[in-house]
Each structure stands twice: as structure tokens, then as C-alpha cells.
Design a protein around this motif. Structure first.
Motif, PDB file in Angstrom:
ATOM      1  N   UNK A  19      70.297 -35.943  94.109  1.00 42.99           N
ATOM      2  CA  UNK A  19      70.089 -36.750  95.306  1.00 42.99           C
ATOM      3  C   UNK A  19      71.114 -37.886  95.394  1.00 42.99           C
ATOM      4  N   UNK A  20      71.356 -38.547  94.284  1.00 40.05           N
ATOM      5  CA  UNK A  20      72.321 -39.654  94.270  1.00 40.05           C
ATOM      6  C   UNK A  20      73.719 -39.167  94.639  1.00 40.05           C
ATOM      7  N   UNK A  21      74.130 -38.035  94.072  1.00 38.81           N
ATOM      8  CA  UNK A  21      75.457 -37.491  94.382  1.00 38.81           C
ATOM      9  C   UNK A  21      75.561 -37.066  95.836  1.00 38.81           C
ATOM     10  N   UNK A  22      74.493 -36.488  96.357  1.00 41.72           N
ATOM     11  CA  UNK A  22      74.491 -36.021  97.738  1.00 41.72           C
ATOM     12  C   UNK A  22      74.602 -37.193  98.715  1.00 41.72           C
ATOM     13  N   UNK A  23      73.838 -38.256  98.452  1.00 43.16           N
ATOM     14  CA  UNK A  23      73.869 -39.425  99.322  1.00 43.16           C
ATOM     15  C   UNK A  23      75.248 -40.088  99.300  1.00 43.16           C
ATOM     16  N   UNK A  24      75.850 -40.168  98.125  1.00 45.45           N
ATOM     17  CA  UNK A  24      77.194 -40.730  98.018  1.00 45.45           C
ATOM     18  C   UNK A  24      78.200 -39.914  98.825  1.00 45.45           C
ATOM     19  N   UNK A  25      78.071 -38.610  98.763  1.00 46.37           N
ATOM     20  CA  UNK A  25      78.994 -37.718  99.461  1.00 46.37           C
ATOM     21  C   UNK A  25      78.910 -37.854 100.977  1.00 46.37           C
ATOM     22  N   UNK A  26      77.705 -38.080 101.481  1.00 53.17           N
ATOM     23  CA  UNK A  26      77.510 -38.106 102.932  1.00 53.17           C
ATOM     24  C   UNK A  26      77.086 -39.488 103.453  1.00 53.17           C
ATOM     25  N   UNK A  27      77.381 -40.545 102.708  1.00 52.76           N
ATOM     26  CA  UNK A  27      76.917 -41.876 103.049  1.00 52.76           C
ATOM     27  C   UNK A  27      77.359 -42.320 104.443  1.00 52.76           C
ATOM     28  N   UNK A  28      78.617 -42.084 104.797  1.00 55.31           N
ATOM     29  CA  UNK A  28      79.129 -42.518 106.106  1.00 55.31           C
ATOM     30  C   UNK A  28      78.370 -41.844 107.249  1.00 55.31           C
ATOM     31  N   UNK A  31      75.372 -40.554 107.132  1.00 57.07           N
ATOM     32  CA  UNK A  31      73.985 -41.015 107.119  1.00 57.07           C
ATOM     33  C   UNK A  31      73.865 -42.392 107.764  1.00 57.07           C
ATOM     34  N   UNK A  32      74.850 -43.260 107.515  1.00 61.27           N
ATOM     35  CA  UNK A  32      74.836 -44.592 108.119  1.00 61.27           C
ATOM     36  C   UNK A  32      74.840 -44.494 109.644  1.00 61.27           C
ATOM     37  N   UNK A  33      75.629 -43.591 110.177  1.00 67.02           N
ATOM     38  CA  UNK A  33      75.695 -43.402 111.631  1.00 67.02           C
ATOM     39  C   UNK A  33      74.356 -42.897 112.169  1.00 67.02           C
ATOM     40  N   UNK A  34      73.792 -41.922 111.471  1.00 67.44           N
ATOM     41  CA  UNK A  34      72.510 -41.356 111.896  1.00 67.44           C
ATOM     42  C   UNK A  34      71.410 -42.416 111.881  1.00 67.44           C
ATOM     43  N   UNK A  35      71.358 -43.210 110.808  1.00 67.82           N
ATOM     44  CA  UNK A  35      70.331 -44.245 110.694  1.00 67.82           C
ATOM     45  C   UNK A  35      70.503 -45.315 111.768  1.00 67.82           C
TER      46      UNK A  35
END
Length: 280
Positions: A197-206, A208-212
Motif C-alpha cells: 500500500x505504501x509503495x502504491x500510494x507513493x507511485x500514484x501520489x500526484x 491521488x492528490x488531484x482526485x482528492x
């Protein structure tokens, strides 16, 4: 596809079939023996198996108002329909059918477990009312766009998801799914580790920020709309509908038959609006 009706006559869900299925699944229990002896009351049935019956159309389930679990898997069903009366349903299996579109689920607000495995579905849609969804199986369908899974973010209780077997489920799709669906605990029947989960979030952080950010904006708009609707309802109940838009002032002026006679020559639309502001 399971188009068995090309060679076998489809089965109709009628009273005889329903009675037969209920008696068969209950013969080993006291409920089954009582059903055979005293007759059936469909409204008291909580579990119903209609799997492997070559059913083409979902029908005649209106009287099962207390049904909690329904098996309709391994049939030839093409459309999800006629389930609105099953308001207590928590478990629904429609796997191994010929369904092409998710629909007809709006009334099933208590649904926790939904299986649509091995159908012909191309998009995740029309599930907004399933706020209690915990388990969702949509594997072996025709989902080609991986961003389909973003739709599932609205289900805050969703913990188990199966998407394997779809066209998009190749390569490193699991990281995308885990990153975009923070509530998921099991993906494709395997536990999601904290490291993954940590690796996945790091990979797609940008992304996810837009979506949130967009989700927060949408939430504010929804709250504003809810507030507006509540305010209008309160005004209607107070018999002053239209007050906020100025409609009440306009109506009063129009209904004043002496208005045109007493209106000064210099009065125009601008002065009327100024008066309206003072009145409101």
C-alpha cells in the motif's frame, strides 16, 4: 457467453419454480417440513437459491420482501431488473450470466456482498446507492479502462474486491487499484500488505492528490445544494415559497390592481428593484 437458450428452452421464474426451490433447499430443516405441510409464505423467506436453472429473466420476486440472500448465478440472465422490492437484501450473486450493464440496484441499499463475476460488463456505474457495500466481485468481465476502479472510491466500507480477468488487469494493475482505493483489504483474494500500500500510494501520489481535491470540491457543492433544498423546503412549509428569488415581491406587486394608478411617473424597474431589496 452462457447462451444456453440457443439449444435449451429458458426457464421462467414462476410460482411453481419458486415453491420447488424453497422446498428443496429447506427439506433438511424444520422450516422445509413446515413449508411442505402448511404451505409457503414468500414474505417469510430469507434465503433463495435460483442458480443453475437456465433463467433468462429475473421476475416474480416481488413477494420476497424479507429476502436477505439471493443466488441467481450460473444462468443466462442478460439484464438486472425487478429487484426493487428486495429492500432487505444483503447478499446477491449474479455471477456466470450474460449481463452487459450494471443497473437495477438502486433500491438495494442494504446490500453488502455483490458478485457479478464472469459476465460481459464494460463499465462500473449505477451503484451509487449501495452505500453498505463490503465485498464486490467484478472479475472476468470486459472492463478495459483501469480508471474504472476510481468509481469505487465512493464505497467507504468496501474491503474485498476482485477484478482479475478483466482486459485492464494486466501488468502492475494492483498498485493502481490499491493506491486509488484506500479501504481495500483484500484484492483478488489476497491480503494487501502495508508495504504494498505504501509503495502504491507513493507511485500514484500526484494523481491521488488531484482526485482528492476534486472530491472535496464536489463535497462542498453537494453540501451547498443540500442546504439550498432544505432552505427552500423550510420556506415552502412557512408558505413563503419564492421569497429567496424575489418571486413573492413580484407577485404582490402584480396582484395590486391599484399599483399602476398610484405609481409615480418617475418609477422604473430600477427603483422597483431597490424597493424590493429594502422589503426583503
Amino acid at each position: 457467453m452462457n447462451r444456453l437458450y440457443d439449444t435449451v428452452e429458458p426457464t421462467v421464474i414462476d410460482e411453481d419454480l419458486l415453491k420447488q426451490c424453497i422446498e428443496e433447499q429447506g427439506t433438511a430443516s424444520e422450516a422445509g417440513r413446515i413449508a411442505k405441510k402448511e404451505g409457503l409464505d414468500f414474505s417469510e423467506v430469507e434465503s433463495l437459491r435460483l442458480d443453475f436453472k437456465n433463467v433468462l429473466k429475473i421476475d416474480n420476486l416481488w413477494f420476497f420482501t424479507n429476502l436477505v440472500k439471493l443466488n441467481l448465478d450460473n444462468n443466462i440472465i442478460e439484464k438486472i431488473q425487478n429487484l426493487d422490492s428486495l429492500i432487505h437484501l444483503e447478499w446477491l450473486d449474479l455471477s456466470f450470466n450474460n449481463i452487459e450493464k450494471i443497473e437495477g440496484l438502486d433500491k438495494l441499499t442494504k446490500l453488502k456482498d455483490l458478485t457479478l463475476y464472469n459476465n460481459q460488463i464494460t463499465a462500473l456505474e449505477n451503484m451509487d446507492k449501495l452505500v453498505n457495500l463490503h465485498v464486490f466481485s467484478i472479475g472476468n468481465n470486459n472492463l478495459s479502462q483501469i480508471d474504472n476502479v476510481v468509481y469505487l472510491r465512493r464505497f467507504r466500507e468496501l474491503s474485498c474486491l476482485n477484478v482479475a480477468g478483466n482486459p485492464f488487469a494486466e501488468g502492475d494493475y494492483k498498485s493502481y487499484v490499491v493506491a486509488h482505493l484506500p479501504s481495500i483489504t483484500y484484492l483478488d483474494f489476497r491480503l494487501v500488505s502495508s508495504h504494498m500500500r505504501e509503495e502504491a500510494i507513493t507511485q500514484y501520489q500526484d494523481a491521488i492528490d488531484v482526485i482528492e481535491h476534486n472530491e472535496r470540491d464536489d463535497q462542498k457543492k453537494q453540501e451547498k445544494e443540500i442546504s439550498r433544498i432544505a432552505e427552500e423546503k423550510e420556506l415552502r412549509e412557512a408558505f413563503v415559497d419564492g421569497l429567496m428569488s424575489g418571486q413573492l415581491f413580484d407577485d404582490l406587486f402584480i396582484e395590486d390592481v391599484d399599483g399602476p394608478k398610484t405609481q409615480p411617473p418617475s418609477t422604473n424597474d430600477r427603483s422597483l428593484r431597490a424597493l424590493q431589496v429594502k422589503v426583503l
